[in-house]
Motif scaffolding. Structure first.
Motif, PDB file in Angstrom:
ATOM      1  N   VAL A  50       0.849  -1.201   0.000  1.00  0.00           N
ATOM      2  CA  VAL A  50       0.000   0.000   0.000  1.00  0.00           C
ATOM      3  C   VAL A  50       0.882   1.247   0.000  1.00  0.00           C
ATOM      4  N   VAL A  51       1.926   1.237   0.845  1.00  0.00           N
ATOM      5  CA  VAL A  51       2.845   2.395   0.906  1.00  0.00           C
ATOM      6  C   VAL A  51       3.482   2.605  -0.464  1.00  0.00           C
ATOM      7  N   ALA A  52       3.923   1.507  -1.088  1.00  0.00           N
ATOM      8  CA  ALA A  52       4.591   1.625  -2.394  1.00  0.00           C
ATOM      9  C   ALA A  52       3.633   2.185  -3.449  1.00  0.00           C
ATOM     10  N   LYS A  53       2.370   1.768  -3.411  1.00  0.00           N
ATOM     11  CA  LYS A  53       1.390   2.276  -4.387  1.00  0.00           C
ATOM     12  C   LYS A  53       1.154   3.772  -4.170  1.00  0.00           C
ATOM     13  N   LEU A  54       1.069   4.168  -2.886  1.00  0.00           N
ATOM     14  CA  LEU A  54       0.859   5.591  -2.588  1.00  0.00           C
ATOM     15  C   LEU A  54       2.087   6.403  -2.980  1.00  0.00           C
ATOM     16  N   LEU A  55       3.277   5.846  -2.721  1.00  0.00           N
ATOM     17  CA  LEU A  55       4.502   6.560  -3.105  1.00  0.00           C
ATOM     18  C   LEU A  55       4.577   6.690  -4.621  1.00  0.00           C
ATOM     19  N   LYS A  56       4.100   5.674  -5.329  1.00  0.00           N
ATOM     20  CA  LYS A  56       4.091   5.755  -6.807  1.00  0.00           C
ATOM     21  C   LYS A  56       3.222   6.945  -7.231  1.00  0.00           C
TER      22      LYS A  56
ATOM     23  N   GLN B 236      10.930  -3.974   2.041  1.00  0.00           N
ATOM     24  CA  GLN B 236      10.156  -4.274   0.835  1.00  0.00           C
ATOM     25  C   GLN B 236       9.778  -3.035   0.025  1.00  0.00           C
ATOM     26  N   THR B 237       9.581  -1.898   0.706  1.00  0.00           N
ATOM     27  CA  THR B 237       8.909  -0.778   0.052  1.00  0.00           C
ATOM     28  C   THR B 237       9.694  -0.225  -1.138  1.00  0.00           C
ATOM     29  N   GLY B 238      11.010  -0.006  -0.949  1.00  0.00           N
ATOM     30  CA  GLY B 238      11.824   0.535  -2.053  1.00  0.00           C
ATOM     31  C   GLY B 238      11.777  -0.375  -3.265  1.00  0.00           C
ATOM     32  N   GLN B 239      11.920  -1.671  -3.015  1.00  0.00           N
ATOM     33  CA  GLN B 239      11.921  -2.639  -4.120  1.00  0.00           C
ATOM     34  C   GLN B 239      10.554  -2.662  -4.823  1.00  0.00           C
ATOM     35  N   MET B 240       9.477  -2.605  -4.042  1.00  0.00           N
ATOM     36  CA  MET B 240       8.131  -2.611  -4.647  1.00  0.00           C
ATOM     37  C   MET B 240       7.905  -1.333  -5.451  1.00  0.00           C
ATOM     38  N   LEU B 241       8.398  -0.211  -4.915  1.00  0.00           N
ATOM     39  CA  LEU B 241       8.243   1.055  -5.643  1.00  0.00           C
ATOM     40  C   LEU B 241       9.010   0.970  -6.969  1.00  0.00           C
ATOM     41  N   GLY B 242      10.185   0.331  -6.937  1.00  0.00           N
ATOM     42  CA  GLY B 242      10.960   0.130  -8.164  1.00  0.00           C
ATOM     43  C   GLY B 242      10.156  -0.661  -9.184  1.00  0.00           C
ATOM     44  N   ALA B 243       9.522  -1.722  -8.716  1.00  0.00           N
ATOM     45  CA  ALA B 243       8.743  -2.572  -9.631  1.00  0.00           C
ATOM     46  C   ALA B 243       7.532  -1.813 -10.182  1.00  0.00           C
ATOM     47  N   LEU B 244       6.846  -1.072  -9.312  1.00  0.00           N
ATOM     48  CA  LEU B 244       5.616  -0.382  -9.741  1.00  0.00           C
ATOM     49  C   LEU B 244       5.900   0.780 -10.702  1.00  0.00           C
ATOM     50  N   THR B 245       7.025   1.462 -10.489  1.00  0.00           N
ATOM     51  CA  THR B 245       7.325   2.634 -11.332  1.00  0.00           C
ATOM     52  C   THR B 245       8.180   2.279 -12.544  1.00  0.00           C
ATOM     53  N   GLY B 246       8.829   1.113 -12.489  1.00  0.00           N
ATOM     54  CA  GLY B 246       9.741   0.740 -13.585  1.00  0.00           C
ATOM     55  C   GLY B 246      11.070   1.493 -13.500  1.00  0.00           C
ATOM     56  N   MET B 247      11.318   2.146 -12.367  1.00  0.00           N
ATOM     57  CA  MET B 247      12.583   2.869 -12.194  1.00  0.00           C
ATOM     58  C   MET B 247      13.661   1.913 -11.698  1.00  0.00           C
ATOM     59  N   GLY B 248      14.933   2.235 -12.045  1.00  0.00           N
ATOM     60  CA  GLY B 248      16.043   1.419 -11.551  1.00  0.00           C
ATOM     61  C   GLY B 248      16.220   1.647 -10.064  1.00  0.00           C
ATOM     62  N   GLN B 249      16.763   0.639  -9.359  1.00  0.00           N
ATOM     63  CA  GLN B 249      16.932   0.795  -7.920  1.00  0.00           C
ATOM     64  C   GLN B 249      18.317   0.362  -7.464  1.00  0.00           C
ATOM     65  N   GLY B 250      18.879   1.148  -6.555  1.00  0.00           N
ATOM     66  CA  GLY B 250      20.143   0.796  -5.912  1.00  0.00           C
ATOM     67  C   GLY B 250      19.857   0.634  -4.439  1.00  0.00           C
ATOM     68  N   THR B 251      19.782  -0.617  -3.976  1.00  0.00           N
ATOM     69  CA  THR B 251      19.396  -0.866  -2.583  1.00  0.00           C
ATOM     70  C   THR B 251      20.639  -0.982  -1.699  1.00  0.00           C
ATOM     71  N   PHE B 252      20.467  -0.790  -0.402  1.00  0.00           N
ATOM     72  CA  PHE B 252      21.539  -0.911   0.611  1.00  0.00           C
ATOM     73  C   PHE B 252      22.729  -0.015   0.252  1.00  0.00           C
ATOM     74  N   ALA B 253      22.457   1.254  -0.034  1.00  0.00           N
ATOM     75  CA  ALA B 253      23.512   2.158  -0.511  1.00  0.00           C
ATOM     76  C   ALA B 253      24.441   2.602   0.608  1.00  0.00           C
ATOM     77  N   SER B 254      25.757   2.516   0.348  1.00  0.00           N
ATOM     78  CA  SER B 254      26.721   3.085   1.305  1.00  0.00           C
ATOM     79  C   SER B 254      27.415   4.295   0.688  1.00  0.00           C
ATOM     80  N   GLU B 255      27.178   4.539  -0.619  1.00  0.00           N
ATOM     81  CA  GLU B 255      27.667   5.765  -1.260  1.00  0.00           C
ATOM     82  C   GLU B 255      26.753   6.101  -2.442  1.00  0.00           C
ATOM     83  N   VAL B 256      26.434   7.376  -2.596  1.00  0.00           N
ATOM     84  CA  VAL B 256      25.564   7.823  -3.684  1.00  0.00           C
ATOM     85  C   VAL B 256      26.238   8.997  -4.384  1.00  0.00           C
TER      86      VAL B 256
END
Ligand code: AMP
Length: 249
Positions: free
Chosen positions: A96-102, A126-146
């Motif tokens: 639900v959070v991921a859908k709302l964030l989308k 789960q939320t970041g990954q689900m948002l990635g799937a719902l939006t089709g955007m690329g995702q970099g999880t567990f980031a230690s540098e951006v």
């Protein structure tokens, strides 16, 4: 570049969590609440991008009841520019959070969305990954540098036994790990200034999302109590107990 940061209101990490007597949920009565620590790291990273001149605006969003406006205000005191609360009763599940964030992403069109890797109350991750799937955007999880580099963001990820760096085409999603940065404390003048920053309230209907739960919480149980330790008289007794009682050697 606009950066959207998702912040969740959770029980403060210093609080020893208790289950309700009937085991139906965690007892939140008179419990100190705070921004989820990984979300605080996400806010800090976005504010640093703004200070470097990479980001032009930092928007924070939180999904929950009116009380989550406290955590939005904290994020505004840490340096975010504007807040959005999506009004939802209770603890919305990650889908639900991921859908709302989308919905918020479609409305705001940020170039970068930063979330925590995990909320410390549900430990969902789960939320970041689900948002990635719902939006089709690329995702970099567990980031230690951006590092934002033109139309790409390079994300160094903490993986088992080492680091992996990936390049994502913007717009992209990043989820923060513990070592990404050390969040600052909000100063009193910034806490005062944050009260005047804009905070919009949206409903799921405004975002075209129907809030439908797929998960029922059956019970919560505290961890088993540790039994008391004993003192041994000498090394011989220790070895004897380890061998014959604990049977670990
Ligand atoms: P989770 O998937 O629940 O472990 O949460 C991972 C991340 O998703 C959190 O660190 C937040 O950045 C975001 N998130 C989860 N729930 C919410 C919420 N109710 N409001 C805003 N952001 C959230």
């Amino acid at each position: 570049m606009k950066v959207l940061v998702a912040v969740k209101r959770v029980v403060d990490y210093n609080v020893k969590v208790r289950a309700k007597a009937d085991g139906s949920d965690v007892d939140l009565n008179n419990v100190k609440m705070a921004i989820n620590p990984f979300c605080e790291i996400a806010v800090e990273e976005a504010v640093r991008l703004k200070e470097k001149g990479v980001a032009t605006e930092v928007v924070v969003v939180s999904i929950g009841g009116k009380t989550c406006q406290e955590q939005i205000r904290t994020a505004l005191a840490l340096g975010a520019d504007r807040g959005i609360q999506v009004e939802v009763e209770g603890n919305a599940e990650p889908l639900v959070v991921a859908k709302l964030l989308k919905g918020v992403v479609e409305k705001e069109e940020p170039q970068l969305v930063i979330l925590g890797k995990q909320s410390i109350d549900g430990d969902n991750n789960q939320t970041g990954q689900m948002l990635g799937a719902l939006t089709g955007m690329g995702q970099g999880t567990f980031a230690s540098e951006v590092v934002v580099d033109g139309d790409k963001v390079n994300v160094t990820r903490e993986i088992d036994g080492g680091l992996q760096t990936v390049a994502l085409t913007l717009p992209a999603i990043v989820t923060t790990d513990l070592r990404l940065n050390e969040p600052r404390y909000a100063s009193l003048p910034n806490i005062m200034k944050a009260k005047k920053k804009p905070l919009d309230v949206l409903t799921p209907a405004d975002l075209g999302v129907e809030v439908k739960s797929h998960i029922t919480l059956l019970k919560v149980e505290p961890p088993a109590e540790r039994s008391a330790g004993i003192k041994v008289a000498d090394v011989d007794q220790l070895v004897d107990k380890l061998k014959n009682e604990a049977k670990v050697i």
